[in-house]
Design a protein around this motif. Structure first.
Motif, short mmCIF file in Angstrom:
data_model
loop_
_atom_site.label_atom_id
_atom_site.label_comp_id
_atom_site.label_asym_id
_atom_site.label_seq_id
_atom_site.Cartn_x
_atom_site.Cartn_y
_atom_site.Cartn_z
N CYS A 73 -15.46 -9.77 -7.43
CA CYS A 73 -16.21 -9.29 -8.41
C CYS A 73 -15.73 -9.43 -10.11
CB CYS A 73 -16.99 -7.69 -8.09
SG CYS A 73 -15.57 -6.33 -8.21
N LEU A 74 -16.71 -8.47 -10.67
CA LEU A 74 -16.19 -8.74 -12.18
C LEU A 74 -16.45 -7.21 -11.88
CD1 LEU A 74 -17.51 -11.65 -13.72
CD2 LEU A 74 -15.47 -11.84 -13.04
N SER A 75 -15.61 -6.93 -13.26
CA SER A 75 -14.99 -5.55 -13.16
C SER A 75 -14.72 -4.49 -14.40
CB SER A 75 -14.96 -4.69 -12.10
OG SER A 75 -14.23 -3.12 -11.89
N ASP A 76 -15.24 -3.62 -14.89
CA ASP A 76 -14.69 -3.37 -15.83
C ASP A 76 -13.72 -1.62 -15.74
OD1 ASP A 76 -17.89 -3.72 -17.85
OD2 ASP A 76 -16.78 -5.15 -17.27
N ILE A 77 -13.60 -1.36 -14.62
CA ILE A 77 -13.16 0.33 -14.47
C ILE A 77 -12.26 -0.15 -14.54
CG2 ILE A 77 -13.42 1.54 -12.89
CD1 ILE A 77 -15.79 0.35 -11.67
N THR A 78 -10.96 -0.96 -13.62
CA THR A 78 -9.20 -0.16 -13.46
C THR A 78 -8.91 -2.26 -13.78
OG1 THR A 78 -9.48 1.24 -12.54
CG2 THR A 78 -7.34 -0.38 -11.84
N PHE A 79 -7.96 -2.30 -14.57
CA PHE A 79 -6.90 -3.40 -14.69
C PHE A 79 -5.46 -3.04 -14.37
CE2 PHE A 79 -5.20 -7.36 -15.83
CZ PHE A 79 -4.06 -6.67 -17.17
N LEU A 80 -5.36 -3.28 -13.57
CA LEU A 80 -3.92 -3.68 -13.35
C LEU A 80 -2.74 -5.14 -13.12
CD1 LEU A 80 -3.27 -4.25 -9.36
CD2 LEU A 80 -5.03 -2.12 -9.53
N ASP A 81 -1.76 -4.83 -13.15
CA ASP A 81 -1.21 -6.27 -13.23
C ASP A 81 0.16 -6.14 -12.82
OD1 ASP A 81 -0.12 -8.67 -16.49
OD2 ASP A 81 1.35 -7.53 -14.56
N GLY A 82 0.32 -6.97 -11.30
CA GLY A 82 1.49 -5.77 -10.28
C GLY A 82 2.60 -7.33 -11.26
N GLU A 83 2.75 -7.64 -12.42
CA GLU A 83 4.26 -8.27 -12.50
C GLU A 83 3.99 -7.31 -13.38
OE1 GLU A 83 1.67 -10.30 -11.42
OE2 GLU A 83 2.94 -10.93 -9.46
N ARG A 84 3.96 -6.84 -14.39
CA ARG A 84 4.19 -6.13 -15.04
C ARG A 84 4.16 -4.61 -15.22
NH1 ARG A 84 1.00 -7.83 -20.53
NH2 ARG A 84 -0.13 -7.59 -19.38
N GLY A 85 3.58 -4.14 -13.51
CA GLY A 85 4.13 -2.74 -13.62
C GLY A 85 2.68 -2.10 -14.70
N ILE A 86 2.07 -2.65 -14.13
CA ILE A 86 0.88 -1.96 -15.70
C ILE A 86 -0.59 -1.83 -15.11
CG2 ILE A 86 -0.94 -2.25 -17.89
CD1 ILE A 86 0.61 -4.18 -18.72
N LEU A 87 -1.08 0.35 -15.16
CA LEU A 87 -2.44 0.66 -14.13
C LEU A 87 -3.51 1.26 -15.64
CD1 LEU A 87 -4.26 0.99 -12.54
CD2 LEU A 87 -2.85 3.16 -11.53
N ARG A 88 -4.25 0.78 -16.23
CA ARG A 88 -5.09 1.19 -16.61
C ARG A 88 -6.18 1.61 -16.33
NH1 ARG A 88 -4.04 -3.21 -19.94
NH2 ARG A 88 -1.79 -2.99 -21.16
N TYR A 89 -7.22 3.29 -16.47
CA TYR A 89 -8.31 2.68 -16.20
C TYR A 89 -9.47 2.88 -17.53
CZ TYR A 89 -6.25 5.67 -12.16
OH TYR A 89 -6.40 6.24 -11.22
N ARG A 90 -10.18 1.67 -17.42
CA ARG A 90 -11.33 1.55 -19.14
C ARG A 90 -10.52 1.49 -19.93
NH1 ARG A 90 -16.63 0.55 -17.01
NH2 ARG A 90 -17.11 2.43 -15.50
N GLY A 91 -9.23 0.57 -19.68
CA GLY A 91 -7.79 0.39 -20.80
C GLY A 91 -7.12 1.59 -21.10
N VAL A 92 -6.97 2.78 -20.54
CA VAL A 92 -6.51 3.87 -20.94
C VAL A 92 -5.39 3.86 -20.05
CG1 VAL A 92 -6.13 6.09 -21.55
CG2 VAL A 92 -8.32 5.15 -21.96
N PRO A 93 -3.64 3.46 -20.70
CA PRO A 93 -2.55 3.51 -19.87
C PRO A 93 -2.68 4.62 -18.67
CG PRO A 93 -2.17 3.38 -21.55
CD PRO A 93 -3.56 3.59 -21.72
N ILE A 94 -2.66 4.51 -16.98
CA ILE A 94 -1.98 5.93 -16.06
C ILE A 94 -1.20 6.69 -16.85
CG2 ILE A 94 -0.69 4.48 -14.27
CD1 ILE A 94 -3.59 6.84 -13.54
N GLU A 95 -0.20 6.50 -17.56
CA GLU A 95 1.36 7.28 -18.24
C GLU A 95 0.08 8.26 -19.01
OE1 GLU A 95 3.00 3.05 -17.06
OE2 GLU A 95 0.98 4.25 -17.82
N GLU A 96 -0.66 8.17 -19.73
CA GLU A 96 -1.38 9.40 -20.88
C GLU A 96 -2.55 9.95 -19.84
OE1 GLU A 96 -1.15 5.58 -24.06
OE2 GLU A 96 -2.87 6.99 -24.16
N LEU A 97 -2.93 9.57 -18.89
CA LEU A 97 -3.96 9.83 -18.50
C LEU A 97 -3.09 11.29 -17.35
CD1 LEU A 97 -6.74 7.29 -17.23
CD2 LEU A 97 -6.95 9.06 -18.71
N ALA A 98 -2.05 10.88 -16.68
CA ALA A 98 -1.60 11.76 -15.68
C ALA A 98 -0.75 12.36 -16.75
CB ALA A 98 -0.30 11.10 -14.78
#
Ligand code: SDX
Length: 451
Positions: A73-98
């Motif tokens: 599917c196409l999704s607007d919810i979560t982006f993750l980049d496995g090579e760069r170790g990035i995880l964002r919920y709706r563009g907000v970095p997981i580190e800031e949410l945590a």
């Protein structure tokens, strides 16, 4: 205010959202015929070859066991980049949410697309808190589970059973109001189901929710409180669990979320779609890994703590042993959640004054594996499950309950994807194809005549 109905590159008449004058094209040649396949580019420049017309144009389908190369599917919810170790919920970095968010903030963000202004957040929280008590009589179901029933079995069964109490929320084509109502109902009832399954599994009486507590504190009270207990849960435990739930809240098209989407795509209701996600998450290759990690560390410790033998076993395909909590389908770098949880282990155990030898063992195992070419060459790093169990142990949560905690966090993501799927312009039932490799046509022969 929920995000407006999505427009997606595949449905746009004008150029795709990245501004390309005309979408890129991939060419595919098969049986002497070459066809053009549109290439979809996402907002993070990920590219996908749109094969929605492949079979009609060529008669061929693609094959991708495990879907490692397939976007469902196409999704607007979560982006993750496995090579760069990035995880964002709706563009907000997981580190800031945590660091800064509540779980309710995060659930609203995932489900509705933006961080909520305080007034909307208070309304959202209020509606959820009104739902924490189970429908009358439902708690009696717990008396039917045999002693020793795994909490994930109870959670999946009870999530499905909720559908019997909410006939008005089973509409196969729900309105936006019905979608919002079933979402707050599940966000309210799920923690109670999780806590009641734990209490039942421990042979303890059920602790009803306290109306003056909300969110994580309310859940911990139902888990560890005593009837009539007015003492609030330990704030260190509340903060640690808040962080764990946020880190587990979503992870794009993982096995259990894809299961929720697939079940929901038949227009089965949200209760059974979530129940199916719980079932998929239970597997030790997925959410069940947090329980398996602790069991593995305890096995190594019981064996004298000499972990090099276990590293050798992990490298030996015939051993049947896997380094649980290591490796990931997407992350070929550190799982950013594992980094946060590793730091949180030291913080939480320090504040609670706990020394857990399994934490020392986990750190030694990580250090040894990350120097070993087998792991390095396969880019096998600790994932979210490697350290989470250490913290949950420190909070006094039994190993069997770990995957339930994962499910409690992932609920927000499951609901966000269920909603997004129902509202997507290209919505259709999920039905993959296959390549048949069985016997070609043959006669029916009676058994007596088989020679
Ligand atoms: C979660 O999808 C998600 O996003 C999941 C999740 C989420 O938030 O929803 O992130 C949560 O499920 C995390 C993963 C938890 N599971 C575990 O920790 C179980 C142990 N890990 C593995 O079983 C494995 O790494 C998976 C299941 C996580 C990923 O499996 P893949 O992508 O199918 O990888 P693979 O099995 O094809 O492995 C590739 C190679 C193989 O060796 P070769 O055939 O190349 O020689 O790596 C080896 C595997 O044998 N390998 C491991 C290993 N994981 C992979 N070898 C030893 N120990 C491991 N843990």
């Amino acid at each position: 205010m929920s995000a407006e109905k999505q427009q997606h590159p595949m449905d746009l008449q004008e150029p795709d959202p990245t501004g390309n004058p005309s979408p890129a094209i991939a060419k595919l040649s098969i049986d002497g015929k070459t066809i053009d396949l549109p290439v979809v580019t996402g907002t993070e420049q990920e590219k996908g070859v749109d094969i929605t017309k492949l079979r009609a144009q060529t008669g061929a389908v693609t094959i991708d066991p495990g879907f490692a190369n397939t976007a469902s599917c196409l999704s607007d919810i979560t982006f993750l980049d496995g090579e760069r170790g990035i995880l964002r919920y709706r563009g907000v970095p997981i580190e800031e949410l945590a660091e800064h968010a509540t779980y309710t903030d995060t659930a609203y963000l995932l489900i509705h697309g933006n961080l909520a202004p305080q007034r909307e957040l208070d309304q959202f929280s209020g509606r959820i808190n009104q739902k924490v008590n189970l429908p009358a009589g439902l708690e009696k179901f717990y008396d039917c589970f045999p002693k020793g029933t795994h909490p994930m079995a109870m959670l999946s069964a009870m999530a499905a059973a909720l559908s019997g109490s909410y006939p008005a929320l089973l509409n196969p084509t729900p309105t936006r109001e019905e979608i919002d109502e079933v979402i707050v109902t599940l966000l309210g009832q799920f923690p109670t189901l999780c806590a009641y399954g734990y209490r039942k599994g421990q042979g303890l009486s059920l602790i009803p929710p306290r109306q003056d507590l909300a969110g994580v504190a309310s859940f911990l009270h139902m888990m560890n409180g005593r009837p009539g207990d007015q003492q609030d849960p330990n704030p260190v435990a509340v903060n640690a669990l808040r962080k764990i739930l946020i880190l587990h809240a979503d992870h794009e098209q993982n096995c259990s979320t894809s299961t929720v989407r697939l079940v929901g795509s038949s227009r089965a209701n949200a209760f059974v779609s979530i129940a199916s996600g719980v079932a998929a998450l239970w597997g030790p290759l997925h959410g069940g890994a947090n329980q398996a990690v602790i069991e593995m560390l305890e096995q190594i410790r019981a064996d004298g703590g000499e972990f090099s033998k276990f590293i050798r076993m992990a490298k030996d395909k015939d051993s049947g042993f896997r380094m649980m909590g290591f490796g990931h389908r997407v992350y070929k770098n550190f799982d950013p959640r594992a980094r946060i949880l590793k730091a949180s282990c030291d913080e939480v155990l320090g504040k609670l004054g706990i020394h857990d030898p399994l934490l020392d063992l986990a750190k030694q195992l990580e250090a040894a594996a990350l120097k070993d070419d087998y792991f390095v060459s396969r880019k096998l790093y600790p994932n979210v499950d490697f350290y989470s169990g250490i913290i949950l142990r420190a909070l006094g949560i039994p190993t069997e309950q770990f995957t339930v905690i994962f499910a409690l966090g992932r609920l927000a993501g499951w609901l966000a994807h269920w909603k997004e799927m129902l509202e997507s312009p290209g919505f259709r039932i999920g039905r993959p194809r296959q390549i048949y490799t069985g016997p070609t046509q043959r006669r029916f022969v009676r058994v007596a005549q088989r020679g």
